[in-house]
Design a protein around this motif. Structure first.
Motif, PDB file in Angstrom:
ATOM      1  N   LYS A 157       0.820  -1.207   0.000  1.00  0.00           N
ATOM      2  CA  LYS A 157       0.000   0.000   0.000  1.00  0.00           C
ATOM      3  C   LYS A 157       0.858   1.263   0.000  1.00  0.00           C
ATOM      4  CE  LYS A 157      -4.356  -1.445   2.158  1.00  0.00           C
ATOM      5  NZ  LYS A 157      -5.299  -1.179   3.279  1.00  0.00           N
ATOM      6  N   ILE A 158       0.423   2.255  -0.791  1.00  0.00           N
ATOM      7  CA  ILE A 158       0.976   3.610  -0.761  1.00  0.00           C
ATOM      8  C   ILE A 158      -0.172   4.536  -0.413  1.00  0.00           C
ATOM      9  CG2 ILE A 158       2.066   5.456  -2.086  1.00  0.00           C
ATOM     10  CD1 ILE A 158       3.376   3.312  -3.807  1.00  0.00           C
ATOM     11  N   GLU A 159       0.016   5.352   0.621  1.00  0.00           N
ATOM     12  CA  GLU A 159      -1.076   6.182   1.135  1.00  0.00           C
ATOM     13  C   GLU A 159      -0.596   7.618   1.355  1.00  0.00           C
ATOM     14  OE1 GLU A 159      -3.455   3.771   4.227  1.00  0.00           O
ATOM     15  OE2 GLU A 159      -1.451   2.862   4.238  1.00  0.00           O
ATOM     16  N   TYR A 160      -1.549   8.519   1.472  1.00  0.00           N
ATOM     17  CA  TYR A 160      -1.244   9.915   1.757  1.00  0.00           C
ATOM     18  C   TYR A 160      -2.127  10.399   2.892  1.00  0.00           C
ATOM     19  CZ  TYR A 160      -1.158  15.013   1.258  1.00  0.00           C
ATOM     20  OH  TYR A 160      -1.058  16.358   1.509  1.00  0.00           O
ATOM     21  N   THR A 161      -1.483  10.831   3.960  1.00  0.00           N
ATOM     22  CA  THR A 161      -2.181  11.517   5.047  1.00  0.00           C
ATOM     23  C   THR A 161      -1.355  12.759   5.363  1.00  0.00           C
ATOM     24  OG1 THR A 161      -3.086  11.346   7.288  1.00  0.00           O
ATOM     25  CG2 THR A 161      -1.051  10.118   6.847  1.00  0.00           C
ATOM     26  N   SER A 162      -1.868  13.915   5.033  1.00  0.00           N
ATOM     27  CA  SER A 162      -1.096  15.154   5.166  1.00  0.00           C
ATOM     28  C   SER A 162      -0.465  15.262   6.555  1.00  0.00           C
ATOM     29  CB  SER A 162      -2.013  16.353   4.919  1.00  0.00           C
ATOM     30  OG  SER A 162      -1.282  17.555   4.974  1.00  0.00           O
ATOM     31  N   PRO A 163       0.870  15.502   6.659  1.00  0.00           N
ATOM     32  CA  PRO A 163       1.738  16.016   5.603  1.00  0.00           C
ATOM     33  C   PRO A 163       2.654  14.969   4.973  1.00  0.00           C
ATOM     34  CG  PRO A 163       2.799  16.341   7.698  1.00  0.00           C
ATOM     35  CD  PRO A 163       1.509  15.626   7.991  1.00  0.00           C
ATOM     36  N   ILE A 164       2.362  13.651   5.064  1.00  0.00           N
ATOM     37  CA  ILE A 164       3.310  12.645   4.567  1.00  0.00           C
ATOM     38  C   ILE A 164       2.676  11.678   3.585  1.00  0.00           C
ATOM     39  CG2 ILE A 164       4.664  12.700   6.707  1.00  0.00           C
ATOM     40  CD1 ILE A 164       3.340   9.843   7.267  1.00  0.00           C
ATOM     41  N   PHE A 165       3.522  11.109   2.736  1.00  0.00           N
ATOM     42  CA  PHE A 165       3.200   9.898   1.995  1.00  0.00           C
ATOM     43  C   PHE A 165       3.736   8.721   2.813  1.00  0.00           C
ATOM     44  CE2 PHE A 165       3.321  13.093  -1.331  1.00  0.00           C
ATOM     45  CZ  PHE A 165       2.177  12.794  -2.061  1.00  0.00           C
ATOM     46  N   ALA A 166       3.005   7.624   2.827  1.00  0.00           N
ATOM     47  CA  ALA A 166       3.427   6.434   3.564  1.00  0.00           C
ATOM     48  C   ALA A 166       3.351   5.230   2.643  1.00  0.00           C
ATOM     49  CB  ALA A 166       2.550   6.220   4.795  1.00  0.00           C
ATOM     50  N   ALA A 167       4.249   4.287   2.860  1.00  0.00           N
ATOM     51  CA  ALA A 167       4.253   3.059   2.076  1.00  0.00           C
ATOM     52  C   ALA A 167       4.558   1.895   3.010  1.00  0.00           C
ATOM     53  CB  ALA A 167       5.297   3.130   0.965  1.00  0.00           C
TER      54      ALA A 167
END
Length: 208
Positions: free
Chosen positions: A19-29
């Motif tokens: 999974k690649i996700e975005y939750t401000s302020p970061i991208f996470a994988a």
């Protein structure tokens, strides 16, 4: 042109590999298991030519620019700076800190430096030292040098929590005008990237 736009949302629970996700302020994988991590998105500035400072007291911008940071955000940063001077024998201290318009909740960084009474690039360090700081205020790194030629290299790594957004500017301060200006040499750089919202410990991964 292909553009991929992710909408900020709460990270999925549980994390899942791939999974690649975005939750401000970061991208996470998540590369394996539930071991989610931050994908660094660095703002980066590197000098391609020297920035010549002033033969004067007071704070001077290291890179002659500042980075604009966002409110309520924690950032990680690293910088490497090479200072050189070839003239002036008035005794002075050299201090390092941060300025700008951003207001700070807290900061912590570790600094390592090497000093020589020979201008870069011909010198080897005669003294190596370090310090730790939890303040943006200037910290003295060289005391009472009166050498005409100076080579000073320093690295710093740390994190900063921003309250109100604004500029964040690495600065050096001379306690007296040396009689000759310092230059920040080409190759010096800073990089900075967001880690989390401020106000709580940064927790991305399987910490428990």
């Amino acid at each position: 042109m292909s553009i991929l736009v992710l909408t900020s949302d709460t990270l999925s629970s549980p994390a899942a590999a791939g999974k690649i996700e975005y939750t401000s302020p970061i991208f996470a994988a998540t590369p394996i298991g539930t071991q989610r991590g931050i994908v660094p998105t660095q703002q980066y500035y590197r000098l391609d030519s020297a920035v010549v400072g002033s033969n004067a007291t007071g704070a001077q911008s290291v890179f002659n620019v500042g980075c604009t940071l966002s409110a309520s955000t924690v950032y990680e940063f690293e910088l490497q700076i090479m200072f050189s001077k070839t003239a002036g024998t008035t005794s002075h201290n050299i201090s390092f800190g941060f300025g700008g318009t951003a207001t700070i909740n807290n900061i912590g960084y570790d600094l390592k430096a090497g000093f020589a009474s020979v201008a870069i690039p011909t010198g080897t360090y005669a003294a190596v030292f370090g310090s730790a700081s939890n303040s943006v205020s200037a910290t003295t790194i060289v005391t009472a040098t009166s050498a005409a030629a100076v080579g000073l290299g320093m690295t710093a790594k740390g994190t900063v929590s921003i309250n109100a957004g604004g500029t964040f500017i690495p600065q050096y301060t001379l306690s007296a005008a040396p009689g000759g200006a310092y230059s920040v040499l080409a190759g010096s750089f800073i990089r900075i990237n967001p880690l989390s919202a401020s106000g709580a410990a940064t927790n991305v991964g399987t910490w428990a």
